[in-house]
Design an enzyme around this catalytic site. Structure first.
Site, PDB file in Angstrom:
ATOM      1  CG  ASP A  83       3.096  -5.834 -10.492  1.00 30.14           C
ATOM      2  OD1 ASP A  83       1.961  -6.196 -10.146  1.00 30.14           O
ATOM      3  OD2 ASP A  83       3.319  -5.230 -11.557  1.00 30.14           O
ATOM      4  CE1 TYR A  88       4.230  -3.638 -17.569  1.00 33.95           C
ATOM      5  CE2 TYR A  88       5.169  -4.670 -15.625  1.00 33.95           C
ATOM      6  CZ  TYR A  88       4.217  -3.862 -16.210  1.00 33.95           C
ATOM      7  OH  TYR A  88       3.252  -3.264 -15.424  1.00 33.95           O
ATOM      8  CD  GLN A 208      -0.688  -3.353 -10.820  1.00 34.59           C
ATOM      9  OE1 GLN A 208      -0.080  -3.016 -11.824  1.00 34.59           O
ATOM     10  NE2 GLN A 208      -0.354  -4.421 -10.107  1.00 34.59           N
ATOM     11  CG  LEU A 240       6.733   7.079  -6.620  1.00 36.12           C
ATOM     12  CD1 LEU A 240       8.202   6.693  -6.600  1.00 36.12           C
ATOM     13  CD2 LEU A 240       6.397   7.977  -5.433  1.00 36.12           C
TER      14      LEU A 240
END
Length: 340
Positions: A83, A88, A208, A240
Site C-alpha cells: 500500500d 508519500y 481505508q 498501531l
C-alpha cells in the site's frame, strides 16, 4: 464474502519476547516454507495477505536500501499486499516500490494499492487531476496497472459523478482494476454507491479509514455498518496508532521529535490502560503488543488487512505474525473493555 480467509494450512508460528527471540532470518525458513493465508477484498477477485505493508515511510524514514530489505522480508513471510500513495515522500515511495518490483520480477505476485488526491502535482479529485495522478503513479511504479486505487481524500468541491466517471474510464482502460475510498464518512460512501448505480460505473470495493484500539468510535459507530451494507473490504490505517500500540512509548520521556505530536496525546490514563491490557494478552501469547493489536483488528467483521509500516527489516516479523494469533473471547473482551 468480504474478508473471507482462504484456507491453505499455514503453520502457526510462535513469537517470543524473551532475550533469545528468534530473528527475521531465522524465522524466514519457518514461515516462508508454506503458503500464507489470503483474504478477499470485498466483492473483488483480489486475494491478499491479511496484513498490508504500507510504503508511507519509504523514501522518508527508510532509505531505498532499507525499504527494499523490508519489502523482501515481507514477501518472504508470505505477504503480497503493498500500500502506498502518490503523496508519500513526494512520490519517492512509489519509485522505490516500482524499482523493487522491476528488479525482483514480482509485479504479478503483488496486489498493489496506491492513492491519489493529496499530491502537490495533482491535488483533488477533479477528473483531470485523477487521470493525471494515476498516469504519474503508473510511471513511478513502473507498471501498467494499479490493482486497488484509493481516493485519498473526500473532495466535496467536486461532484462524485465527475470523479466516478474518471475512475471508471481508468478501469475500462485496464489501468485500474478496483477502487475504494479513504477518509470518507458513511454518508459520503452511500452517496458514492448511489451515484455509481445511477451512472452504471464501477463501484467502490474497499475502505481505508483510521481504526485501532485507541481510535474506535468513528468506525464502529458509523462506518462499520456502512461497510457491511456496501460489502466493502476494510483496511484500517494507523492500525498501531502511530506506533503507540507497539508499547514503545509509555511516558513523555520516550518520545523523540518525530513522534511527539503523533503519539503524545495517547500517553494518558486511557492509553496506559490499553497498553496494560495489551501487555497481559501479549504475555499469554508470548507475543509483542503490536502483534496482538493487529490480531484484535483482524478479529473484527469486514476487516481484511490492517495497513502497517516498518522502517527497519527487524520490525516486519512482529507485524506479519498477527495472522497466526487467535485471540480468545476473554482476551477480546479484555481489550474491548480497556479501549472502550
Amino acid at each position: 464474502m468480504t474478508g473471507e480467509s482462504v484456507p491453505v494450512g499455514r503453520r502457526p508460528v510462535a513469537v517470543t519476547t524473551s532475550p533469545t527471540r528468534i530473528t527475521t532470518e531465522q524465522t524466514r525458513a519457518i514461515v516462508g516454507a508454506t503458503p500464507a493465508a489470503r483474504r478477499q477484498v470485498g466483492p473483488s477477485d483480489l486475494q491478499v495477505f491479511p496484513v498490508a505493508l504500507s510504503g508511507n515511510v519509504f523514501g522518508w524514514t527508510a532509505d531505498s536500501v532499507e525499504s527494499e530489505r523490508v519489502l523482501d522480508s515481507y514477501v518472504a513471510y508470505g505477504g503480497n499486499f503493498i500500500d502506498t500513495a502518490d503523496s508519500y515522500a513526494g512520490g519517492r515511495s512509489e519509485i522505490i516500490i516500482g524499482n523493487w518490483m522491476r528488479s525482483r520480477g514480482s509485479r504479478d505476485d503483488i496486489v498493489l494499492a496506491t492513492k491519489v488526491g493529496k499530491s502537490a502535482d495533482h491535488p483533488g479529485l477533479a477528473a483531470r487531476a485523477v487521470t493525471a495522478a494515476v498516469e504519474a503513479s503508473l510511471h513511478r511504479l513502473r507498471t501498467d496497472r494499479i490493482d486497488l486505487l484509493y481516493l485519498h481524500i473526500d473532495d466535496p468541491d467536486v461532484p462524485f459523478e465527475e470523479t466516478l466517471l474518471a475512475v471508471d474510464e481508468l478501469v475500462r482502460a485496464g489501468k485500474v482494476r478496483y477502487f475504494g475510498g479513504s477518509h470518507h464518512t458513511g454518508s459520503r460512501l452511500i452517496e458514492a454507491r448511489i451515484a455509481s448505480a445511477q451512472l452504471g460505473v464501477a463501484r467502490m470495493v474497499a475502505l481505508q479509514n483510521q481504526y485501532n484500539l485507541m481510535f474506535r468510535r468513528e468506525y464502529e459507530e458509523g462506518l462499520a455498518r456502512v461497510a457491511a451494507d456496501l460489502h466493502l473490504g476494510v483496511m484500517p490505517r494507523f492500525a498501531l496508532a502511530s506506533g503507540f500500540l507497539t508499547g514503545k512509548y509509555r511516558s513523555k520521556s520516550d518520545l523523540d521529535g518525530s513522534r511527539r505530536v503523533e503519539v503524545g496525546h495517547y500517553i494518558n490514563r486511557a492509553g496506559l490502560r490499553v497498553l496494560q491490557a495489551l501487555d497481559a494478552v501479549a504475555a499469554e501469547h508470548d507475543s509483542p503488543p503490536a502483534t496482538v493489536a493487529l490480531a484484535w483488528l483482524l478479529s473484527k467483521p469486514n476487516v481484511v488487512a490492517p495497513v502497517v509500516s516498518a522502517s527497519a527489516v527487524d520490525q516486519v516479523f512482529d507485524l506479519v505474525a498477527a495472522v497466526d494469533v487467535r485471540l480468545t473471547r476473554s482476551q477480546l473482551m479484555s481489550l474491548d473493555r480497556a479501549s472502550a
